[in-house]
Motif scaffolding. Structure first.
Motif, PDB file in Angstrom:
ATOM      1  N   HIS A   1       0.841  -1.204   0.000  1.00  0.00           N
ATOM      2  CA  HIS A   1       0.000   0.000   0.000  1.00  0.00           C
ATOM      3  C   HIS A   1       0.877   1.255   0.000  1.00  0.00           C
ATOM      4  CE1 HIS A   1      -4.219  -1.071   0.070  1.00  0.00           C
ATOM      5  NE2 HIS A   1      -3.985  -2.046   0.939  1.00  0.00           N
TER       6      HIS A   1
ATOM      7  N   GLN B   1       0.774   4.090  -2.863  1.00  0.00           N
ATOM      8  CA  GLN B   1       0.491   5.500  -2.573  1.00  0.00           C
ATOM      9  C   GLN B   1       1.644   6.398  -3.052  1.00  0.00           C
ATOM     10  OE1 GLN B   1      -2.390   6.889  -1.456  1.00  0.00           O
ATOM     11  NE2 GLN B   1      -3.355   4.884  -1.484  1.00  0.00           N
TER      12      GLN B   1
ATOM     13  N   TYR C   1      -7.231  -1.732  -7.648  1.00  0.00           N
ATOM     14  CA  TYR C   1      -6.835  -1.209  -6.329  1.00  0.00           C
ATOM     15  C   TYR C   1      -8.076  -0.963  -5.462  1.00  0.00           C
ATOM     16  CZ  TYR C   1      -3.905   1.444  -3.036  1.00  0.00           C
ATOM     17  OH  TYR C   1      -3.220   1.876  -1.926  1.00  0.00           O
ATOM     18  N   GLU C   2      -9.102  -0.372  -6.060  1.00  0.00           N
ATOM     19  CA  GLU C   2     -10.341  -0.118  -5.295  1.00  0.00           C
ATOM     20  C   GLU C   2     -11.011  -1.431  -4.903  1.00  0.00           C
ATOM     21  OE1 GLU C   2     -12.855   2.733  -7.322  1.00  0.00           O
ATOM     22  OE2 GLU C   2     -11.809   4.350  -6.262  1.00  0.00           O
TER      23      GLU C   2
ATOM     24  N   SER D   1      -7.437   3.063  -2.216  1.00  0.00           N
ATOM     25  CA  SER D   1      -8.129   4.262  -2.676  1.00  0.00           C
ATOM     26  C   SER D   1      -7.118   5.317  -3.111  1.00  0.00           C
ATOM     27  CB  SER D   1      -9.001   4.824  -1.549  1.00  0.00           C
ATOM     28  OG  SER D   1      -9.475   6.098  -1.912  1.00  0.00           O
TER      29      SER D   1
ATOM     30  N   SER E   1      -7.874   8.416  -2.958  1.00  0.00           N
ATOM     31  CA  SER E   1      -8.534   9.637  -2.481  1.00  0.00           C
ATOM     32  C   SER E   1      -7.587  10.660  -1.837  1.00  0.00           C
ATOM     33  CB  SER E   1      -9.665   9.288  -1.509  1.00  0.00           C
ATOM     34  OG  SER E   1      -9.120   8.651  -0.389  1.00  0.00           O
ATOM     35  N   HIS E   2      -6.381  10.228  -1.425  1.00  0.00           N
ATOM     36  CA  HIS E   2      -5.426  11.197  -0.873  1.00  0.00           C
ATOM     37  C   HIS E   2      -4.806  12.069  -1.957  1.00  0.00           C
ATOM     38  CE1 HIS E   2      -5.411   8.277   2.526  1.00  0.00           C
ATOM     39  NE2 HIS E   2      -5.502   9.418   3.168  1.00  0.00           N
TER      40      HIS E   2
ATOM     41  N   SER F   1      -7.808  11.437  -8.163  1.00  0.00           N
ATOM     42  CA  SER F   1      -9.222  11.118  -7.915  1.00  0.00           C
ATOM     43  C   SER F   1     -10.113  11.743  -8.982  1.00  0.00           C
ATOM     44  CB  SER F   1      -9.660  11.631  -6.550  1.00  0.00           C
ATOM     45  OG  SER F   1      -8.971  10.940  -5.561  1.00  0.00           O
TER      46      SER F   1
ATOM     47  N   GLU G   1     -12.280   9.638 -11.662  1.00  0.00           N
ATOM     48  CA  GLU G   1     -13.749   9.777 -11.715  1.00  0.00           C
ATOM     49  C   GLU G   1     -14.208  10.058 -13.143  1.00  0.00           C
ATOM     50  OE1 GLU G   1     -15.963   8.937  -9.413  1.00  0.00           O
ATOM     51  OE2 GLU G   1     -14.220   8.354  -8.221  1.00  0.00           O
TER      52      GLU G   1
END
Ligand SMILES: N[C@@H](CCC(=O)N[C@@H](CS)C(=O)NCC(=O)O)C(=O)O
Length: 202
Positions: free
Chosen positions: A130, A134, A168-169, A174, A176-177, A182, A186
């Motif tokens: 992870h 990231q 990954y999701e 996520s 989201s960081h 993101s 989307e």
């Protein structure tokens, strides 16, 4: 054309996304990874790699998702997803290689630990993967913010990276960081090629 694939494979999904984007018809042949079908002599005759996806087109048998995407772009005459301009194409290739070497490996590690190893999963391997994922997303975030090499017109690189992020999701990760990642992801999720290739959960 036939694609030997599995619906939960990110490498297969990116090829299916491209087919949808280009309007190419392709027959899907599901390979039972859980029964080791990809290690049988029959499958190894298709591809010595013993990995999916494999494309069959006439007498051609082609493994490696990015090679398949480049081939499909070439046979369809596509110049949008894989530009003809040498410099623009080189940048697409750079991000494809980056996904293969930097983003996808830790995410695949998490998936293997969680889906294949299950109860025997090593949590320290998952935690470290992870962190690596990231760190890679931070690089992508900076690139998207600068808008100098990715995040413009959608290319093979966007489809490939989006397929990796979808996995990954699926395994609880996520982006989201990373606000630019993101927002970009989307946008890709709204494309029919993304949601029409989503694996159906049992
Ligand atoms: N670099 C290859 C990787 C393909 C790959 O790792 N496929 C996985 C499914 S996502 C697979 O076939 N795994 C079976 C195994 O490792 O035995 C590509 O881009 O196509």
């Amino acid at each position: 054309m036939k694609l030997y694939m599995h619906p939960f494979s990110q490498h297969c999904r990116r090829v299916l996304m491209l087919c949808r984007e280009l309007g190419l018809k392709i027959d899907r042949i599901v390979v039972a990874l859980d029964r080791g079908e990809h290690k049988t002599e029959d499958f190894l005759r298709l591809s010595r790699t013993g990995l999916i996806p494999v494309l069959a087109d006439g007498d051609l048998r082609l493994a490696e998702s990015h090679a398949i995407m480049r081939y499909l772009s070439a046979v369809s005459g596509d110049r949008a997803f894989y530009p003809a301009d040498v410099k623009a194409r080189a940048v697409v290739d750079m991000w494809l290689d980056w996904n293969h070497t930097r983003l996808n490996p830790p995410i695949q590690t998490i998936a293997i630990q969680q889906i294949v190893m299950k109860d025997k999963a090593d949590q320290s391997i998952i935690a470290s993967a992870h962190t690596q994922a990231q760190d890679a997303l931070a690089i992508l975030d900076r690139a998207l913010n600068s808008r100098d090499s990715i995040g413009g017109a959608v290319t093979l690189a966007d489809l490939s990276i989006a397929s990796t992020l979808a996995l990954y999701e699926l395994v609880g990760g996520s982006p989201s960081h990373h606000s630019a990642v993101s927002a970009w992801f989307e946008g890709l999720k709204r494309r029919p090629s993304f949601h029409e290739t989503a694996p159906r959960m049992a």
